[in-house]
Design a protein around this motif. Sequence first.
Motif, PDB file in Angstrom:
ATOM      1  N   VAL A  13       6.658  45.902  -8.664  1.00 34.42           N
ATOM      2  CA  VAL A  13       7.434  44.492  -8.961  1.00 34.42           C
ATOM      3  C   VAL A  13       8.561  45.085 -10.517  1.00 34.42           C
ATOM      4  N   ALA A  14       8.188  46.116 -10.859  1.00 34.70           N
ATOM      5  CA  ALA A  14       9.268  46.854 -11.839  1.00 34.70           C
ATOM      6  C   ALA A  14       8.946  47.814 -12.004  1.00 34.70           C
ATOM      7  N   GLN A  15      10.431  48.146 -12.617  1.00 31.39           N
ATOM      8  CA  GLN A  15      10.230  49.853 -12.960  1.00 31.39           C
ATOM      9  C   GLN A  15      10.256  50.744 -14.026  1.00 31.39           C
ATOM     10  N   PHE A  16       9.539  51.362 -14.303  1.00 27.53           N
ATOM     11  CA  PHE A  16       9.747  51.715 -16.111  1.00 27.53           C
ATOM     12  C   PHE A  16      11.036  52.614 -16.350  1.00 27.53           C
ATOM     13  N   ASP A  17      11.126  52.405 -17.486  1.00 25.01           N
ATOM     14  CA  ASP A  17      12.542  52.851 -17.995  1.00 25.01           C
ATOM     15  C   ASP A  17      12.622  52.790 -19.711  1.00 25.01           C
ATOM     16  N   GLY A  18      11.288  53.890 -20.043  1.00 21.68           N
ATOM     17  CA  GLY A  18      11.428  54.344 -20.928  1.00 21.68           C
ATOM     18  C   GLY A  18      10.962  53.931 -22.557  1.00 21.68           C
ATOM     19  N   LEU A  19      10.387  54.457 -23.518  1.00 21.43           N
ATOM     20  CA  LEU A  19       9.586  54.545 -24.083  1.00 21.43           C
ATOM     21  C   LEU A  19      10.855  53.818 -25.350  1.00 21.43           C
ATOM     22  N   ALA A  20      10.710  53.186 -26.374  1.00 14.77           N
ATOM     23  CA  ALA A  20      10.921  52.891 -27.276  1.00 14.77           C
ATOM     24  C   ALA A  20      10.070  52.727 -28.731  1.00 14.77           C
ATOM     25  N   ILE A  21      10.811  53.245 -29.849  1.00 15.90           N
ATOM     26  CA  ILE A  21       9.645  53.384 -31.187  1.00 15.90           C
ATOM     27  C   ILE A  21      10.200  53.200 -31.928  1.00 15.90           C
ATOM     28  N   ASP A  22       9.283  52.030 -32.923  1.00 18.21           N
ATOM     29  CA  ASP A  22       9.583  50.993 -34.315  1.00 18.21           C
ATOM     30  C   ASP A  22       9.906  53.009 -35.124  1.00 18.21           C
ATOM     31  N   VAL A 197      12.412  47.633 -15.767  1.00 17.45           N
ATOM     32  CA  VAL A 197      13.767  47.067 -15.383  1.00 17.45           C
ATOM     33  C   VAL A 197      12.639  46.255 -13.985  1.00 17.45           C
ATOM     34  N   GLY A 198      13.225  44.953 -14.448  1.00 19.77           N
ATOM     35  CA  GLY A 198      12.305  43.848 -13.211  1.00 19.77           C
ATOM     36  C   GLY A 198      13.138  44.094 -11.410  1.00 19.77           C
ATOM     37  N   ARG A 199      12.540  43.470 -10.956  1.00 28.51           N
ATOM     38  CA  ARG A 199      12.696  43.690  -9.130  1.00 28.51           C
ATOM     39  C   ARG A 199      13.860  42.519  -9.404  1.00 28.51           C
ATOM     40  N   GLU A 200      13.601  41.488 -10.076  1.00 33.34           N
ATOM     41  CA  GLU A 200      13.426  40.007 -10.109  1.00 33.34           C
ATOM     42  C   GLU A 200      14.351  39.719 -11.945  1.00 33.34           C
ATOM     43  N   ASP A 201      15.219  38.712 -11.757  1.00 30.14           N
ATOM     44  CA  ASP A 201      15.609  37.935 -13.348  1.00 30.14           C
ATOM     45  C   ASP A 201      14.754  37.097 -14.043  1.00 30.14           C
ATOM     46  N   GLU A 202      13.241  37.057 -13.853  1.00 25.10           N
ATOM     47  CA  GLU A 202      12.247  36.724 -14.117  1.00 25.10           C
ATOM     48  C   GLU A 202      11.359  37.057 -14.230  1.00 25.10           C
ATOM     49  N   PRO A 203      11.323  37.049 -15.597  1.00 27.21           N
ATOM     50  CA  PRO A 203       9.181  38.049 -15.030  1.00 27.21           C
ATOM     51  C   PRO A 203       7.901  37.262 -14.319  1.00 27.21           C
TER      52      PRO A 203
END
Length: 241
Positions: A13-22, A197-203
Amino acid sequence: MLSEEVRRITHPVAQFDGLAIDVGDPQSQAEFWRVTLGGRVVDDGEGQLRVVPGEGRPAREILRLRKVDSPAADDARVHVDVRLSGEEPDGLIAAGATVVRRPGPDPWFVLADPEGNEFCAFPGGDDRPPGMFELVVKCSDAHRLARWWAAVLGGRVEDEGEAASVVGAPEFPWDYMVFDPVPGIDRYRGRVRWHLVGREDEPEALLEAGATVLTRPGRQQRWWMLADPEGNEFLFTPPGA
């Protein structure tokens, strides 16, 4: 017709694209994680720093340092595990880490980065390379959540007793995505989330599977902020965004 297992691996459905840290201080945090991961720091031009992979590291081993005025109290709800190059974390301590707990019944260190984000560091000593090797998600129902994320990212679920792991997901940069059962963890909100990152524009596929919408795209950004069935936050961006 593709089998379900092959479909998940080749058509996630989607690909992993890293982490975000506050973080409160992106500059100092970026320098710490640059040293820790052996990567380099880039500025995305929008006030956000990223630590991107160094030579020989996985392409999606990306950490985004998101400045916030008051980071949430860290509970390590989502954290990374790293493998040391030797028995002691001397290099990480020199870079600014502090020791929260030394190995004992559990044979690993618990360290904290300069802003208190905890992570685990496993002594080296074999032929496996040092560096980050798994992402750990504390949750209520480990097997259910592992199956959910395997359906999203691809890969397969491995049973680890009360815990479970997703392995073999396309573009996932580390060996394991571990789901560790911790009663009451849903009361907490951590500082770490991940990007997809999704395969489609909408989740739509994610929402149909049980994700919930926290923030929709607006004038200043194209991403969606979503939460999985246990409330773990993640960002969804369309392909090519």
